[in-house]
Scaffold this motif. Sequence first.
Motif, PDB file in Angstrom:
ATOM      1  N   LYS A 146     -13.435 -78.757 -67.968  1.00 29.84           N
ATOM      2  CA  LYS A 146     -14.046 -78.402 -66.697  1.00 29.84           C
ATOM      3  C   LYS A 146     -15.490 -77.923 -66.908  1.00 29.84           C
ATOM      4  O   LYS A 146     -16.384 -78.311 -66.176  1.00 29.84           O
ATOM      5  N   ASN A 190       1.368 -73.365 -72.498  1.00 32.25           N
ATOM      6  CA  ASN A 190       0.603 -73.076 -71.305  1.00 32.25           C
ATOM      7  C   ASN A 190      -0.832 -72.704 -71.672  1.00 32.25           C
ATOM      8  O   ASN A 190      -1.793 -73.190 -71.083  1.00 32.25           O
ATOM      9  N   LEU A 225      -4.225 -74.792 -70.816  1.00 29.44           N
ATOM     10  CA  LEU A 225      -5.281 -74.138 -70.060  1.00 29.44           C
ATOM     11  C   LEU A 225      -6.615 -74.236 -70.800  1.00 29.44           C
ATOM     12  O   LEU A 225      -7.649 -74.521 -70.215  1.00 29.44           O
ATOM     13  N   ARG A 253      -8.013 -77.735 -70.444  1.00 27.00           N
ATOM     14  CA  ARG A 253      -8.554 -78.013 -69.111  1.00 27.00           C
ATOM     15  C   ARG A 253      -9.833 -77.238 -68.874  1.00 27.00           C
ATOM     16  O   ARG A 253     -10.760 -77.718 -68.245  1.00 27.00           O
ATOM     17  N   ILE A 273      -8.147 -55.886 -58.710  1.00 28.71           N
ATOM     18  CA  ILE A 273      -8.622 -55.906 -57.338  1.00 28.71           C
ATOM     19  C   ILE A 273     -10.124 -56.131 -57.293  1.00 28.71           C
ATOM     20  O   ILE A 273     -10.647 -56.783 -56.415  1.00 28.71           O
ATOM     21  N   PHE A 284      -3.491 -80.485 -58.588  1.00 33.66           N
ATOM     22  CA  PHE A 284      -4.228 -79.243 -58.810  1.00 33.66           C
ATOM     23  C   PHE A 284      -4.575 -78.633 -57.452  1.00 33.66           C
ATOM     24  O   PHE A 284      -4.685 -79.361 -56.461  1.00 33.66           O
ATOM     25  N   LYS A 335     -11.655 -63.985 -61.986  1.00 30.44           N
ATOM     26  CA  LYS A 335     -10.749 -64.303 -60.889  1.00 30.44           C
ATOM     27  C   LYS A 335      -9.382 -64.692 -61.453  1.00 30.44           C
ATOM     28  O   LYS A 335      -8.347 -64.213 -60.994  1.00 30.44           O
ATOM     29  N   GLU A 336      -9.436 -65.506 -62.472  1.00 31.98           N
ATOM     30  CA  GLU A 336      -8.190 -65.932 -63.101  1.00 31.98           C
ATOM     31  C   GLU A 336      -7.456 -64.734 -63.700  1.00 31.98           C
ATOM     32  O   GLU A 336      -6.233 -64.604 -63.558  1.00 31.98           O
ATOM     33  N   MET A 372      -5.864 -62.758 -61.017  1.00 30.26           N
ATOM     34  CA  MET A 372      -4.701 -63.489 -60.516  1.00 30.26           C
ATOM     35  C   MET A 372      -3.500 -63.323 -61.439  1.00 30.26           C
ATOM     36  O   MET A 372      -2.389 -63.068 -61.010  1.00 30.26           O
ATOM     37  N   ARG A 373      -3.796 -63.445 -62.731  1.00 33.98           N
ATOM     38  CA  ARG A 373      -2.699 -63.327 -63.690  1.00 33.98           C
ATOM     39  C   ARG A 373      -2.129 -61.915 -63.694  1.00 33.98           C
ATOM     40  O   ARG A 373      -0.926 -61.723 -63.822  1.00 33.98           O
ATOM     41  N   ARG A 385       4.685 -68.938 -55.064  1.00 39.49           N
ATOM     42  CA  ARG A 385       4.471 -68.227 -56.322  1.00 39.49           C
ATOM     43  C   ARG A 385       4.876 -66.752 -56.185  1.00 39.49           C
ATOM     44  O   ARG A 385       5.372 -66.146 -57.119  1.00 39.49           O
ATOM     45  N   THR A 404       3.699 -69.609 -63.928  1.00 36.77           N
ATOM     46  CA  THR A 404       3.003 -68.480 -64.565  1.00 36.77           C
ATOM     47  C   THR A 404       3.740 -67.137 -64.444  1.00 36.77           C
ATOM     48  O   THR A 404       3.968 -66.480 -65.459  1.00 36.77           O
ATOM     49  N   PRO A 405       4.129 -66.710 -63.217  1.00 38.83           N
ATOM     50  CA  PRO A 405       4.825 -65.407 -63.161  1.00 38.83           C
ATOM     51  C   PRO A 405       6.115 -65.400 -63.967  1.00 38.83           C
ATOM     52  O   PRO A 405       6.463 -64.380 -64.559  1.00 38.83           O
ATOM     53  N   GLU A 456       2.590 -75.571 -62.658  1.00 39.46           N
ATOM     54  CA  GLU A 456       2.221 -74.554 -63.654  1.00 39.46           C
ATOM     55  C   GLU A 456       1.857 -73.217 -62.991  1.00 39.46           C
ATOM     56  O   GLU A 456       2.120 -72.152 -63.547  1.00 39.46           O
ATOM     57  N   VAL A 460       0.175 -61.554 -60.751  1.00 39.28           N
ATOM     58  CA  VAL A 460       1.505 -62.145 -60.882  1.00 39.28           C
ATOM     59  C   VAL A 460       2.255 -61.577 -62.091  1.00 39.28           C
ATOM     60  O   VAL A 460       3.287 -62.085 -62.469  1.00 39.28           O
ATOM     61  N   HIS A 496      -3.434 -52.811 -51.033  1.00 40.47           N
ATOM     62  CA  HIS A 496      -3.617 -52.864 -52.483  1.00 40.47           C
ATOM     63  C   HIS A 496      -2.983 -51.671 -53.159  1.00 40.47           C
ATOM     64  O   HIS A 496      -2.428 -51.775 -54.254  1.00 40.47           O
ATOM     65  N   PHE A 499      -2.506 -63.919 -50.774  1.00 41.02           N
ATOM     66  CA  PHE A 499      -3.885 -63.591 -50.393  1.00 41.02           C
ATOM     67  C   PHE A 499      -4.419 -64.535 -49.336  1.00 41.02           C
ATOM     68  O   PHE A 499      -3.968 -65.674 -49.218  1.00 41.02           O
ATOM     69  N   TYR A 555      -5.792 -67.542 -51.086  1.00 38.00           N
ATOM     70  CA  TYR A 555      -4.732 -68.134 -51.928  1.00 38.00           C
ATOM     71  C   TYR A 555      -4.754 -67.645 -53.368  1.00 38.00           C
ATOM     72  O   TYR A 555      -3.736 -67.319 -53.932  1.00 38.00           O
ATOM     73  N   HIS A 556      -5.979 -67.648 -54.009  1.00 32.68           N
ATOM     74  CA  HIS A 556      -6.081 -67.219 -55.405  1.00 32.68           C
ATOM     75  C   HIS A 556      -5.112 -67.918 -56.332  1.00 32.68           C
ATOM     76  O   HIS A 556      -4.383 -67.299 -57.100  1.00 32.68           O
ATOM     77  N   LEU A 557      -5.119 -69.224 -56.275  1.00 33.26           N
ATOM     78  CA  LEU A 557      -4.354 -69.991 -57.259  1.00 33.26           C
ATOM     79  C   LEU A 557      -5.253 -70.199 -58.469  1.00 33.26           C
ATOM     80  O   LEU A 557      -6.474 -70.128 -58.359  1.00 33.26           O
ATOM     81  N   ILE A 558      -4.649 -70.455 -59.624  1.00 29.89           N
ATOM     82  CA  ILE A 558      -5.475 -70.709 -60.804  1.00 29.89           C
ATOM     83  C   ILE A 558      -5.889 -72.185 -60.799  1.00 29.89           C
ATOM     84  O   ILE A 558      -5.041 -73.075 -60.825  1.00 29.89           O
ATOM     85  N   ASP A 559      -7.194 -72.398 -60.712  1.00 26.62           N
ATOM     86  CA  ASP A 559      -7.720 -73.755 -60.494  1.00 26.62           C
ATOM     87  C   ASP A 559      -7.354 -74.738 -61.599  1.00 26.62           C
ATOM     88  O   ASP A 559      -7.225 -75.922 -61.355  1.00 26.62           O
ATOM     89  N   GLU A 560      -7.250 -74.214 -62.811  1.00 22.93           N
ATOM     90  CA  GLU A 560      -7.008 -75.121 -63.938  1.00 22.93           C
ATOM     91  C   GLU A 560      -5.537 -75.511 -64.091  1.00 22.93           C
ATOM     92  O   GLU A 560      -5.200 -76.286 -64.980  1.00 22.93           O
ATOM     93  N   LEU A 561      -4.664 -74.913 -63.299  1.00 22.34           N
ATOM     94  CA  LEU A 561      -3.231 -75.209 -63.438  1.00 22.34           C
ATOM     95  C   LEU A 561      -2.730 -76.027 -62.249  1.00 22.34           C
ATOM     96  O   LEU A 561      -3.208 -75.872 -61.127  1.00 22.34           O
ATOM     97  N   THR A 562      -1.745 -76.875 -62.525  1.00 20.08           N
ATOM     98  CA  THR A 562      -1.138 -77.651 -61.447  1.00 20.08           C
ATOM     99  C   THR A 562      -0.240 -76.743 -60.622  1.00 20.08           C
ATOM    100  O   THR A 562       0.006 -75.599 -60.988  1.00 20.08           O
TER     101      THR A 562
END
Lengths: 225, 802
Positions: free
Chosen positions: B15, B4, B8, B11, B411, A138, B319-320, B323-324, A154, A106-107, A102, B327, A49, A89, A92-99
């Motif tokens: 959710k 985007n 989001l 969704r 982190i 998703f 968490k989101e 993550m953002r 990603r 993002t980056p 998407e 990236v 980290h 990771f 994975y830490h993907l964003i759940d709300e995005l396909t």
Amino acid sequence: MIQLKSLFKYYSNKFVKTYVLQDINLQIQQGEFVTIMGPSGSGKSTLLHIIGMLDEPNDGEYHFFDQPVHKLNEKQRSELHKNYIGFVFQSYHLIDELTVYENLETPLLYQKVKTTERKSMIADILDRFQIVAKKDLFPNQLSGGHQQLVGIARAVIVNPKLILADEPTGNLNSAQGEEIMNLFKKLHQEGTTIIQVTHSEKNATYGSRIVHLLDGRVDRDVQVS
Amino acid sequence: MLKNYFKLTLRHLLKYRTYSFINIAGLAVGMTCCILILLYVRDEQRYDRFHERAERIFRLTLSTENDEQPTNANTSFAQGPALAADFPEVEAVVRFRKMGWGEKRVFAHDDNRFYEERFFFADKNVFEVFSFPFLRGNPQTALAEPFSIVITEAMSQKYFGHDNPLGETISLDPYNDGEFSDYKITGVLKNLPHYSHIKFDFLASFASQKDLAVMEGRRGWGLESAFTYVLLKPDVSVASVQANLPAFLERHVGKEHWYSLHLQPLTEIRLHSKLRAELEPNGDIAYVYIFSAIAVFILLIACINFMNLATAQSAQRTKEVGMRKVVGAVRAELVKQFLIESICLSLFALIIAFILIEASLPLLNNIVGKQIEIAYANNWPFVATMLGLALLTGVVAGSYPAFFLSASRPIESLTGKTSGGKKAAAVLRKGLVIFQFAISVILVVCTTVVYYQMQYIRHKNLGFERDTIIVAPLNDQIRHSYRAAKQALLQNSNLLAMTATEQVPAKAGNGAGYTVEGLDEPQGLTRFFADQDFLKTYGIGIAAGRDFDEKISTDAAGAFLVNEAFVRMAEWKSPAEAIGRNITMSHGGQAYPGKIVGVVKDFNISSFRETVWPLVINVMPMDKLNFISFRLARQNVTETLEYLSSAWSKFAPSYPFDYYFLDDDFARLHQADQQLGRVFQTFAFLAIGIACLGLFGLAAFTAERRTKEIGVRKVLGATVTNVVGLLSKDFVKLVLWANLIAWPVAWYAMNRWLQDFAYRINIGLWTFVLSGGIALLIALTTVSFQTIKAALANPVESLRYE
């Protein structure tokens, strides 16, 4: 590429300082595939980290290419991080709300890549990782292996000089794990520097060098033939 | 990027449906309240501003107490023209004359014959000063001739149907003395907007008045039913005109004038004027402030829900965020993302709010007695205000999550470590919930107090029987045959009594001067002219002496009754001391000598904001009396009224039978208070509703967060009751804190409000305990849905994944 000089990391809890990293000195050249190993609590993830600029050391110097990272402010650090580093990771830490599409986008959005270029870059990476068919799904509709594939895609999409992977196969079965490791090997051969943290001896053999940590210190540092 | 964010947001909404519903519903209801109140406030503020020259128009007011503050909205007939002649700064003066106080007048065209109340005489230049819009006719000449009259569209419909009424005549009896004259219709006005403090359906030319010479002459500098409006020339300072008014009075009335004159801006009449003889009960700037504050608070409660739920949900969101950041997002971008999300939500809520507003506007109009409408077309300021409101709401509601969440370190958010920020967030969350409930409790207390005060007023003994009395205007035909009519009407056993009086309780009182044996100075007191049946009809008790008696011939001219308040004012030891004293009334330039024959028990003739003031009752001839009151038996009221109506037409064929219940008139005196009560009630209900929505969400969140703890406790042997108690305890504490804050505030506010009433309830501790209890009960019920669910869950489920 990376130069760490007497790096310290500790947590203060009232009167007691708990050291996570003690006097780490490490140099990593561009093009290396380094594996960091060690028992739980030895400071592997923290080190990763810090290298990834998601965390800061309490003491010591960190040079990334020519930049003294320990002297930069948050904005400059995240600029550096954004342009040079991709992170993978264990979970994975993907964003759940995005396909899938998407998530990959993002980056690029944060790097302000233009629409047409963005489309071709995503199309390209989907093709390279053979997940074109999954682009509108998703994350929770994918298997773990595929989620990690998207996670790596990603990280790779912005063409980082350095990929940091924290137990990338930890949640996968062996077949999926092997697939992912082969992918890393391929990326390494294409010239990307990779640092991975793992418990698996087998995964370590994919790399070119193994750094063993014990109680927050570098125990052994060996080249893999 | 924007696309985007929108995607989001959508969704995310889908959710977390429960949270989304709570947020949007709360915001929508909050906005609805806020916009409705804004509409009300804007409506109050636009009173009389539709006149083009509104800024230059002033009402001439008068102070009988010779101090700086005006006391009366009315003046007389000579001040206006003299003002126009003496002051070069004055461009024009318009006088309105109101005929009687609440006594209607009969208007007739062919067979259409109705009692009308909204009627004035006005100077011919009225339309040069005021901008009442014309549909037909020429504003310049409409009221130039005597016996010309301008009517509104509604009256044109009522009397003439679809025909053009210009040039037609309408017949009326303006003095209610049986003398009808024909007035030529010279103009038709658009119906007057409700936001005009001068409301009329008929405006007759000033020159038509048969007593104009007297009114402008002998009575011209007194206090009559004239309302004088002054149009100043542009760029003239009011202060300079005002400064010269004392000298002006001295010139015309002499050194010893008993009143002073003042100029009051037209645009301030609605919200800042509370004088005697106002043309209609005015609004109150204090209520505008109170309602605005309620609007802001309710919206704030909804915003707080949003903040609380967003921070509560932050476990998922961090968490989101992490993550953002990993990236490559910088903080500003995340702040933007969260703000866009909350603004989207508030725009969505705004749309729903408008559906709610359209549905509830009639209700509001009903409560506040207005006809507020929303003009959407081309109303850009309104649209802009609404979008601004949504934007502001979005930013306020979204600010905390935006800045709080975006600050988290990636982190920590990814590895789920807790940081100090969460503790601060929890404290803030508690503070906000306390704030929400404090406001709710304050509103509940206010509602309760207003409700009980209104109940008290409704049931308080006025000193007479108000619920069985109906009042009808007296007219000349009845006056002439009063004795015969009385004899005939009282044949019906359901008609218990009747009396003719000059005024009736609940209408403005008139005054006269009295010289009383034993009191040094002449007294200006409230007069009450009646016939011998007044006390019997109203059921007013006697404290000493006797009632009027038809058999005693001197009673018709020389007998006076006073009330107990009079005795107290005179500082006599007992009512009996009043009996037999000489008293002389001066009224209309004439002296009426006589003796006090009795003392009546106190009875209210005005609102409960006033104490019972000293009153003198005496018998006067029929032509001084304006109203006739009937006491009905409690049974067969409908039949009795039908009987009265048909019997009436035999004695007064030219006048329709028009009546009202005295009780209704008393209720009207307290209309503004009733409205306040209903507004409090509605908004207290909504505030609690919104606050509970938030609490529901928070409870869900708490239960979710403490699933593991609950699991462990259950494994260790905790019962469902234990767990429910454990989870409810925290919320109960918050509501109790809220009560602690709310009680003193509510007590202070309501005490201030009650001070305005001469007759009022005491606010007991039970009011607070009850209100707090209600809030607590509602909060507990809300929370229990979640806590019971959590407590009943199988502990194995919650512990399996640890």
